[in-house]
Structure formats: C-alpha cells, structure tokens
Motif scaffolding. Structure first.
Motif, PDB file in Angstrom:
ATOM      1  N   LEU A 177       0.808  -1.230   0.000  1.00 37.55           N
ATOM      2  CA  LEU A 177       0.000   0.000   0.000  1.00 37.55           C
ATOM      3  C   LEU A 177       0.838   1.275   0.000  1.00 37.55           C
ATOM      4  N   MET A 178       1.942   1.267   0.704  1.00 39.78           N
ATOM      5  CA  MET A 178       2.777   2.470   0.785  1.00 39.78           C
ATOM      6  C   MET A 178       3.792   2.465  -0.351  1.00 39.78           C
ATOM      7  N   LEU A 179       3.283   2.660  -1.565  1.00 41.92           N
ATOM      8  CA  LEU A 179       4.116   2.553  -2.757  1.00 41.92           C
ATOM      9  C   LEU A 179       4.599   3.903  -3.278  1.00 41.92           C
ATOM     10  N   ASP A 180       4.073   4.967  -2.725  1.00 41.79           N
ATOM     11  CA  ASP A 180       4.411   6.298  -3.218  1.00 41.79           C
ATOM     12  C   ASP A 180       5.347   7.000  -2.235  1.00 41.79           C
ATOM     13  N   THR A 181       5.896   8.121  -2.672  1.00 39.20           N
ATOM     14  CA  THR A 181       6.767   8.921  -1.817  1.00 39.20           C
ATOM     15  C   THR A 181       6.004  10.156  -1.381  1.00 39.20           C
ATOM     16  N   VAL A 182       5.938  10.358  -0.072  1.00 40.83           N
ATOM     17  CA  VAL A 182       5.242  11.516   0.486  1.00 40.83           C
ATOM     18  C   VAL A 182       6.243  12.406   1.209  1.00 40.83           C
ATOM     19  N   ARG A 183       5.898  13.667   1.294  1.00 43.90           N
ATOM     20  CA  ARG A 183       6.732  14.644   2.004  1.00 43.90           C
ATOM     21  C   ARG A 183       5.857  15.338   3.039  1.00 43.90           C
TER      22      ARG A 183
ATOM     23  N   GLY B 113       9.503  10.024   2.437  1.00 41.64           N
ATOM     24  CA  GLY B 113       9.732   8.599   2.275  1.00 41.64           C
ATOM     25  C   GLY B 113       8.459   7.883   1.887  1.00 41.64           C
ATOM     26  N   LYS B 114       8.466   6.578   2.079  1.00 43.85           N
ATOM     27  CA  LYS B 114       7.318   5.780   1.648  1.00 43.85           C
ATOM     28  C   LYS B 114       6.087   6.148   2.450  1.00 43.85           C
ATOM     29  N   GLY B 115       4.958   6.135   1.734  1.00 44.07           N
ATOM     30  CA  GLY B 115       3.692   6.451   2.371  1.00 44.07           C
ATOM     31  C   GLY B 115       2.560   6.312   1.377  1.00 44.07           C
ATOM     32  N   ALA B 116       1.364   6.610   1.858  1.00 47.49           N
ATOM     33  CA  ALA B 116       0.171   6.557   1.012  1.00 47.49           C
ATOM     34  C   ALA B 116      -0.826   7.582   1.519  1.00 47.49           C
ATOM     35  N   VAL B 117      -1.516   8.229   0.585  1.00 47.56           N
ATOM     36  CA  VAL B 117      -2.629   9.111   0.920  1.00 47.56           C
ATOM     37  C   VAL B 117      -3.881   8.428   0.399  1.00 47.56           C
ATOM     38  N   LEU B 118      -4.791   8.137   1.313  1.00 44.26           N
ATOM     39  CA  LEU B 118      -6.013   7.419   0.970  1.00 44.26           C
ATOM     40  C   LEU B 118      -7.224   8.279   1.265  1.00 44.26           C
ATOM     41  N   SER B 119      -8.179   8.273   0.366  1.00 47.96           N
ATOM     42  CA  SER B 119      -9.442   8.952   0.623  1.00 47.96           C
ATOM     43  C   SER B 119     -10.079   8.309   1.839  1.00 47.96           C
ATOM     44  N   SER B 120     -10.755   9.133   2.639  1.00 48.37           N
ATOM     45  CA  SER B 120     -11.349   8.581   3.850  1.00 48.37           C
ATOM     46  C   SER B 120     -12.611   7.789   3.559  1.00 48.37           C
ATOM     47  N   GLY B 121     -13.118   7.874   2.340  1.00 48.62           N
ATOM     48  CA  GLY B 121     -14.317   7.114   1.984  1.00 48.62           C
ATOM     49  C   GLY B 121     -15.602   7.861   2.255  1.00 48.62           C
ATOM     50  N   THR B 122     -15.494   9.033   2.861  1.00 49.05           N
ATOM     51  CA  THR B 122     -16.699   9.826   3.097  1.00 49.05           C
ATOM     52  C   THR B 122     -16.698  10.986   2.118  1.00 49.05           C
ATOM     53  N   PRO B 123     -17.857  11.410   1.656  1.00 52.67           N
ATOM     54  CA  PRO B 123     -17.892  12.530   0.720  1.00 52.67           C
ATOM     55  C   PRO B 123     -17.465  13.822   1.387  1.00 52.67           C
ATOM     56  N   GLY B 124     -16.913  14.724   0.584  1.00 50.36           N
ATOM     57  CA  GLY B 124     -16.520  16.024   1.095  1.00 50.36           C
ATOM     58  C   GLY B 124     -17.736  16.808   1.540  1.00 50.36           C
ATOM     59  N   GLY B 125     -17.498  17.850   2.264  1.00 49.51           N
ATOM     60  CA  GLY B 125     -18.611  18.652   2.765  1.00 49.51           C
ATOM     61  C   GLY B 125     -18.353  20.126   2.572  1.00 49.51           C
TER      62      GLY B 125
ATOM     63  N   VAL C  41       1.312  18.016   3.810  1.00 47.60           N
ATOM     64  CA  VAL C  41       1.680  16.734   3.217  1.00 47.60           C
ATOM     65  C   VAL C  41       1.525  16.848   1.710  1.00 47.60           C
ATOM     66  N   SER C  42       2.498  16.357   0.977  1.00 46.57           N
ATOM     67  CA  SER C  42       2.389  16.331  -0.476  1.00 46.57           C
ATOM     68  C   SER C  42       2.917  14.995  -0.984  1.00 46.57           C
ATOM     69  N   VAL C  43       2.439  14.623  -2.156  1.00 45.92           N
ATOM     70  CA  VAL C  43       2.923  13.428  -2.833  1.00 45.92           C
ATOM     71  C   VAL C  43       3.996  13.895  -3.807  1.00 45.92           C
ATOM     72  N   VAL C  44       5.195  13.342  -3.690  1.00 49.10           N
ATOM     73  CA  VAL C  44       6.287  13.784  -4.562  1.00 49.10           C
ATOM     74  C   VAL C  44       6.649  12.768  -5.632  1.00 49.10           C
ATOM     75  N   ALA C  45       6.202  11.513  -5.480  1.00 49.30           N
ATOM     76  CA  ALA C  45       6.415  10.489  -6.507  1.00 49.30           C
ATOM     77  C   ALA C  45       5.318   9.444  -6.360  1.00 49.30           C
ATOM     78  N   VAL C  46       4.826   8.960  -7.494  1.00 50.99           N
ATOM     79  CA  VAL C  46       3.768   7.951  -7.489  1.00 50.99           C
ATOM     80  C   VAL C  46       4.260   6.689  -8.196  1.00 50.99           C
ATOM     81  N   HIS C  47       3.737   5.567  -7.778  1.00 54.66           N
ATOM     82  CA  HIS C  47       4.135   4.291  -8.383  1.00 54.66           C
ATOM     83  C   HIS C  47       3.404   4.041  -9.698  1.00 54.66           C
ATOM     84  N   ASN C  48       2.239   4.669  -9.865  1.00 58.55           N
ATOM     85  CA  ASN C  48       1.406   4.450 -11.042  1.00 58.55           C
ATOM     86  C   ASN C  48       1.434   5.699 -11.919  1.00 58.55           C
TER      87      ASN C  48
END
Length: 152
Positions: A19-25, A54-66, A102-109
C-alpha cells in the motif's frame, strides 16, 4: 506486548510493501516574518522544515466532502469544502503536528501523476493506539484558489 508486536510485524510489512508505494513529504511551516528579497522586490517567507520524506500513502477517507458554510453571493467569504483523507506512514516516521503540509512527490502508477504537487493539511497529530502496524494521520486537502482553475 512483545508477542502481539511480533505477530503484527508481517502485517506492517505487507502494508508497507503493498500500500505504501508512493513517496510523500511532510513539511512544517516555519513561523517568522517575511524577508524582503532585494533582487525581486518581493517578500519571501522562510522555507518550511522537512519533517519526513519517504514511503507512504494518501487514501481517501471514503466519506464525501462537505461544505463548511452555505454558499451565498451576499456573504463576504467563499464556501470551504472539506476533502478528508488519511496519510499512512511507517511507525518509524516522525509524528506530524497540526497544520503540517503533506504532499505526494512520486507515485508508483504513471496514471496518478495528477497527485504530484497536491497538498493536504494535517488535521491532528498521527493517531495513536496501543496496537499499531502503521501510523495513520487525518488530512484535509488544501484547496486551490478559484482563480487557478479550481480545486481538486
């Protein structure tokens, strides 16, 4: 509980590997007054402190925005939306603080390159519990100003 930690170690490894396939800052804004850049004539703010990259993942919480405020042309502010997400980092990663960015600096996909450069605010320090396999941190996406082509 050493026995429980040993039993959960393969779970932590599986999550980090799958799951933690991307690089986060994670950056912490620095307090301080802006400084005049004499070559540009503009005020510049101090660079943020790097908390983790380093390695990490940002996942949607599954609830709609408000929407925090009802939109109206008579109000002096623009409605703010919330886009909840969760940051996963290894337990060894430093704890975040409220309002870290938090930002995503590299993605695996390669199909997910639109995530690069997006920013999220840390809502609270990393969640803590007596049984952990990865660190989970609640986030809210930083919305782009409307004059830059909308948010996300």
């Amino acid at each position: 509980m050493a026995g429980l930690d040993e039993a959960l170690a393969p779970v932590a490894q599986w999550i980090q590997t799958n799951l933690m396939l991307d690089t986060v800052r994670i950056e912490r804004p620095v307090a301080g007054a802006p400084v005049l850049n004499t070559s540009t004539g503009r005020l510049t703010y101090p660079d943020p402190d790097l908390v983790y990259e380093g390695k990490g993942a940002v996942l949607s919480s599954g609830t709609p925005g408000g929407i925090n405020a009802l939109p109206s042309s008579t109000l002096p502010w623009v409605e703010e939306t919330t886009s909840s997400a969760r940051l996963l980092t290894p337990i060894e990663a430093p704890m975040t603080a409220r309002d870290d960015l938090v930002s995503v600096v590299a993605v695996h996909n390669p199909a997910n390159t639109a995530l690069i450069g997006r920013k999220w605010f840390v809502q609270d320090p990393g969640r803590a519990s007596t049984v952990e396999v990865v660190r989970t941190t609640p986030l809210d996406m930083k919305q782009a100003p409307r004059d830059q082509g909308g948010g996300s």
